[in-house]
Motif scaffolding. Structure first.
Motif, mmCIF file in Angstrom:
data_model
loop_
_atom_site.group_PDB
_atom_site.id
_atom_site.type_symbol
_atom_site.label_atom_id
_atom_site.label_comp_id
_atom_site.label_asym_id
_atom_site.label_seq_id
_atom_site.Cartn_x
_atom_site.Cartn_y
_atom_site.Cartn_z
ATOM 1 N N SER A 41 -6.121 -10.797 0.298
ATOM 2 C CA SER A 41 -6.542 -9.499 0.595
ATOM 3 C C SER A 41 -7.164 -8.474 -0.243
ATOM 4 O O SER A 41 -6.978 -8.567 -1.226
ATOM 5 N N PRO A 42 -8.333 -7.980 0.383
ATOM 6 C CA PRO A 42 -8.684 -7.415 -0.156
ATOM 7 C C PRO A 42 -8.591 -5.939 -0.982
ATOM 8 O O PRO A 42 -8.123 -5.042 -1.503
ATOM 9 N N ALA A 43 -7.061 -5.145 0.010
ATOM 10 C CA ALA A 43 -6.101 -4.446 -0.899
ATOM 11 C C ALA A 43 -4.955 -4.426 -1.690
ATOM 12 O O ALA A 43 -4.340 -3.991 -2.363
ATOM 13 N N GLN A 44 -5.748 -6.414 -2.701
ATOM 14 C CA GLN A 44 -4.969 -6.439 -3.721
ATOM 15 C C GLN A 44 -4.141 -7.332 -3.249
ATOM 16 O O GLN A 44 -3.069 -8.098 -3.387
ATOM 17 N N GLY A 45 -2.698 -6.241 -2.779
ATOM 18 C CA GLY A 45 -1.547 -6.985 -3.097
ATOM 19 C C GLY A 45 -0.808 -5.718 -1.473
ATOM 20 O O GLY A 45 -1.010 -4.523 -1.373
ATOM 21 N N GLY A 46 0.406 -6.046 -1.102
ATOM 22 C CA GLY A 46 0.985 -4.837 -0.368
ATOM 23 C C GLY A 46 0.136 -4.779 0.934
ATOM 24 O O GLY A 46 0.878 -3.490 1.551
ATOM 25 N N ALA A 47 -0.563 -5.975 1.522
ATOM 26 C CA ALA A 47 -1.064 -5.596 2.880
ATOM 27 C C ALA A 47 0.011 -6.145 4.228
ATOM 28 O O ALA A 47 -0.940 -5.642 5.573
ATOM 29 N N GLY A 48 1.023 -6.893 4.004
ATOM 30 C CA GLY A 48 1.579 -6.558 5.281
ATOM 31 C C GLY A 48 1.225 -8.132 6.063
ATOM 32 O O GLY A 48 1.695 -8.040 7.495
ATOM 33 N N VAL A 49 0.503 -9.163 5.586
ATOM 34 C CA VAL A 49 0.339 -10.049 6.190
ATOM 35 C C VAL A 49 0.664 -11.494 5.897
ATOM 36 O O VAL A 49 0.500 -11.631 4.485
ATOM 37 N N PRO A 50 1.560 -12.730 6.780
ATOM 38 C CA PRO A 50 1.368 -13.382 5.986
ATOM 39 C C PRO A 50 0.323 -14.118 5.978
ATOM 40 O O PRO A 50 -0.458 -14.356 6.707
ATOM 41 N N PHE A 51 0.329 -15.918 5.611
ATOM 42 C CA PHE A 51 0.487 -16.587 5.125
ATOM 43 C C PHE A 51 0.901 -17.870 5.537
ATOM 44 O O PHE A 51 1.566 -17.732 6.132
ATOM 45 N N ASP A 52 0.167 -18.766 5.504
ATOM 46 C CA ASP A 52 0.455 -20.574 6.048
ATOM 47 C C ASP A 52 1.841 -20.946 5.433
ATOM 48 O O ASP A 52 1.111 -21.439 4.018
#
Ligand SMILES: O=C(O)c1ccccc1NCC(=O)[C@H](O)[C@H](O)COP(=O)(O)O
Length: 209
Positions: free
Chosen positions: A128-139
């Motif tokens: 994530s460009p935000a480094q972390g804590g983006a709330g986006v799951p991965f595969d």
């Protein structure tokens, strides 16, 4: 096995105590100044002084200098650190603390270097460009219970709704969540916290049957 739970981005005592009352294993305190969940070391220290024993406190750092990590972790009474920037994995050997080392899901890792490293566990997160804590799951097919013989803590976009499925599919050592249990950045929603923990425990119980 009981899946360990880390709640990341704690900024308030009431949230820390609510999470602990639910039986979580670890609390993450974010010391990266650009994080929406940044907490000052003295505030984190005041929260930690009010915690009961046997809850692991984890200081989250992004590309910080070693002396800063030692100073901040000491002042805030952290028991472990999480390197969540672009630190080389060899950096883990520089600390007396247990180190959670962030890996970006889908990147090519040097498994031999990871195995040789002093990382205690790998926190597998969504790039994530935000480094972390983006709330986006991965595969999750990119995840495994262990990487290079070390435990994996699954992170990235976990919520009360999807964490049970994540645990069933990946069987990680632990799960980590920041935004999925919040009402706004740095403010935890206690009802979401309770549902998150319950979903993990339900998935654990299904495996035992
Ligand atoms: O949470 C942040 O704001 C953050 C910012 C920069 C580096 C790391 C950060 N969080 C670290 C964590 O361990 C998070 O829990 C992890 O990235 C998952 O976050 P989320 O997808 O919101 O559950």
């Amino acid at each position: 096995m009981r899946t360990r739970i880390k709640i990341c981005g704690i900024t308030r005592l009431e949230d820390a105590l609510a999470a602990v009352a639910l039986g979580v294993d670890a609390l993450g305190f974010n010391f990266w100044a650009q994080s929406k969940r940044h907490v000052a070391p003295d505030v984190a220290g005041q929260i930690v002084r009010r915690l009961p024993p046997f809850v692991t406190t984890v200081g989250v750092f992004v590309n910080a200098m070693r002396f800063e990590i030692f100073n901040v972790a000491g002042e805030a009474r952290m028991q472990a650190i999480q390197l969540h920037g672009d630190e080389p994995v060899g950096e883990c050997s520089q600390y007396s603390f247990p180190v959670l080392y962030r890996l970006r899901a889908g990147e090519a890792w040097d498994e031999a270097a990871l195995a040789r490293s002093q990382a205690t566990a790998f926190l597998l997160d969504t790039p994530s460009p935000a480094q972390g804590g983006a709330g986006v799951p991965f595969d999750w097919s990119l995840a495994r219970p262990e990487i290079a013989g070390k435990p994996v803590i699954l992170a990235g976009g976990l919520t009360p709704e999807n964490v049970g499925e994540a645990v069933r599919r990946v069987r990680p050592y632990g799960v980590d969540v920041a935004s999925g249990v919040e009402s706004s950045p740095g403010v935890k929603d206690h009802e979401k916290l309770a549902r998150f923990v319950e979903a993990v425990r339900r998935a654990d119980a299904e495996e035992e049957r």
